[in-house]
Design a protein around this motif. Sequence first.
Motif, PDB file in Angstrom:
ATOM      1  N   UNK A 178      46.807  66.039  86.203  1.00  0.00           N
ATOM      2  CA  UNK A 178      47.249  64.661  85.998  1.00  0.00           C
ATOM      3  C   UNK A 178      48.427  64.629  85.031  1.00  0.00           C
ATOM      4  N   UNK A 179      48.361  65.428  83.987  1.00  0.00           N
ATOM      5  CA  UNK A 179      49.500  65.572  83.074  1.00  0.00           C
ATOM      6  C   UNK A 179      49.539  66.997  82.578  1.00  0.00           C
ATOM      7  N   UNK A 180      50.717  67.383  82.058  1.00  0.00           N
ATOM      8  CA  UNK A 180      50.871  68.787  81.681  1.00  0.00           C
ATOM      9  C   UNK A 180      51.214  69.016  80.216  1.00  0.00           C
ATOM     10  N   UNK A 181      51.592  67.981  79.479  1.00  0.00           N
ATOM     11  CA  UNK A 181      51.862  68.153  78.055  1.00  0.00           C
ATOM     12  C   UNK A 181      51.430  66.917  77.276  1.00  0.00           C
ATOM     13  N   UNK A 182      51.146  67.161  76.017  1.00  0.00           N
ATOM     14  CA  UNK A 182      50.824  66.101  75.079  1.00  0.00           C
ATOM     15  C   UNK A 182      51.782  66.279  73.912  1.00  0.00           C
ATOM     16  N   UNK A 183      52.559  65.255  73.586  1.00  0.00           N
ATOM     17  CA  UNK A 183      53.561  65.352  72.516  1.00  0.00           C
ATOM     18  C   UNK A 183      53.220  64.384  71.381  1.00  0.00           C
ATOM     19  N   UNK A 184      53.539  64.787  70.142  1.00  0.00           N
ATOM     20  CA  UNK A 184      53.298  63.939  68.973  1.00  0.00           C
ATOM     21  C   UNK A 184      54.118  62.660  69.035  1.00  0.00           C
ATOM     22  N   UNK A 185      53.491  61.562  68.656  1.00  0.00           N
ATOM     23  CA  UNK A 185      54.204  60.298  68.566  1.00  0.00           C
ATOM     24  C   UNK A 185      55.072  60.267  67.309  1.00  0.00           C
ATOM     25  N   UNK A 186      55.954  59.311  67.229  1.00  0.00           N
ATOM     26  CA  UNK A 186      56.853  59.176  66.072  1.00  0.00           C
ATOM     27  C   UNK A 186      56.050  59.008  64.773  1.00  0.00           C
ATOM     28  N   UNK A 187      56.452  59.753  63.741  1.00  0.00           N
ATOM     29  CA  UNK A 187      55.837  59.624  62.424  1.00  0.00           C
ATOM     30  C   UNK A 187      54.584  60.451  62.216  1.00  0.00           C
ATOM     31  N   UNK A 188      54.153  61.213  63.216  1.00  0.00           N
ATOM     32  CA  UNK A 188      52.958  62.039  63.079  1.00  0.00           C
ATOM     33  C   UNK A 188      53.352  63.499  62.927  1.00  0.00           C
ATOM     34  N   UNK A 189      52.467  64.270  62.273  1.00  0.00           N
ATOM     35  CA  UNK A 189      52.714  65.704  62.079  1.00  0.00           C
ATOM     36  C   UNK A 189      51.637  66.498  62.798  1.00  0.00           C
ATOM     37  N   UNK A 190      51.814  67.796  62.862  1.00  0.00           N
ATOM     38  CA  UNK A 190      50.846  68.681  63.519  1.00  0.00           C
ATOM     39  C   UNK A 190      49.461  68.564  62.882  1.00  0.00           C
ATOM     40  N   UNK A 191      49.405  68.272  61.584  1.00  0.00           N
ATOM     41  CA  UNK A 191      48.111  68.114  60.909  1.00  0.00           C
ATOM     42  C   UNK A 191      47.317  66.935  61.492  1.00  0.00           C
ATOM     43  N   UNK A 192      48.008  65.925  61.981  1.00  0.00           N
ATOM     44  CA  UNK A 192      47.337  64.767  62.576  1.00  0.00           C
ATOM     45  C   UNK A 192      46.616  65.122  63.872  1.00  0.00           C
ATOM     46  N   UNK A 193      47.034  66.216  64.510  1.00  0.00           N
ATOM     47  CA  UNK A 193      46.418  66.622  65.774  1.00  0.00           C
ATOM     48  C   UNK A 193      44.969  67.071  65.608  1.00  0.00           C
ATOM     49  N   UNK A 194      44.576  67.391  64.379  1.00  0.00           N
ATOM     50  CA  UNK A 194      43.188  67.803  64.141  1.00  0.00           C
ATOM     51  C   UNK A 194      42.212  66.693  64.538  1.00  0.00           C
ATOM     52  N   UNK A 195      42.686  65.464  64.562  1.00  0.00           N
ATOM     53  CA  UNK A 195      41.829  64.323  64.894  1.00  0.00           C
ATOM     54  C   UNK A 195      42.080  63.803  66.309  1.00  0.00           C
ATOM     55  N   UNK A 196      42.879  64.528  67.061  1.00  0.00           N
ATOM     56  CA  UNK A 196      43.223  64.090  68.414  1.00  0.00           C
ATOM     57  C   UNK A 196      41.999  64.114  69.327  1.00  0.00           C
ATOM     58  N   UNK A 197      41.805  63.027  70.032  1.00  0.00           N
ATOM     59  CA  UNK A 197      40.764  62.990  71.050  1.00  0.00           C
ATOM     60  C   UNK A 197      41.296  62.234  72.258  1.00  0.00           C
ATOM     61  N   UNK A 198      41.346  62.926  73.379  1.00  0.00           N
ATOM     62  CA  UNK A 198      41.750  62.305  74.639  1.00  0.00           C
ATOM     63  C   UNK A 198      40.520  62.271  75.532  1.00  0.00           C
ATOM     64  N   UNK A 199      40.152  61.082  75.982  1.00  0.00           N
ATOM     65  CA  UNK A 199      39.009  60.925  76.873  1.00  0.00           C
ATOM     66  C   UNK A 199      39.512  60.846  78.306  1.00  0.00           C
ATOM     67  N   UNK A 200      38.863  61.584  79.173  1.00  0.00           N
ATOM     68  CA  UNK A 200      39.187  61.590  80.599  1.00  0.00           C
ATOM     69  C   UNK A 200      37.982  61.092  81.378  1.00  0.00           C
TER      70      UNK A 200
END
Length: 179
Positions: free
Chosen positions: A117-139
């Motif tokens: 369905x998609x092939x990449x996930x990119x950080x939004x404006x103003x976020x850093x790699x450390x913020x990805x620790x809390x990333x949750x994508x529901x499918x």
Amino acid sequence: MKKNLKVTFVGALLVALLSVSLVGTTFSYFTDAAAQGGNYPVGGITTTITEEKDGYAVKKPSVQNTGKTACYVRMRYSVLQDGLVTVNAPANGWTYDGQEWYYYNTPVAPGESTKPLFDTVALGDGYTAADLAHLQISLYQEAVQSELTYQGKVYTDPAEIWDLYEAGFLSASSSNSNS
């Protein structure tokens, strides 16, 4: 006299047991046939979400048909941290309905999978790699048979089949994934 009565009772009991057994078998046959409801195998649609991941940067969700019959698939996703990421959802065989669902354009054969369905996930404006620790994508995905007979009419058009499902005339296979 008692022996004759005993033999008669045992014989009647055997006939009764045999009758109950045949009724149960016949009921089971008709229940399975009725549950089928069309020209697809009973229990023929089972699907699962599969994902190809490389850390947080690449996520490629697709749907695998693990059932016995071809099916149409639709999928949606949600990112629980609004604005944290943008998801690159290329056309890749999927069509967005403009509201919430991505519909896969072709039937998925048993043992086969959709394209991601998609092939990449990119950080939004103003976020850093450390913020990805809390990333949750529901499918969430649903699948319906790609060909069915309902009230004497054969349906193969995905839009018509999804309309029957939305109206409550069909059931669907579904699954969730939270990453």
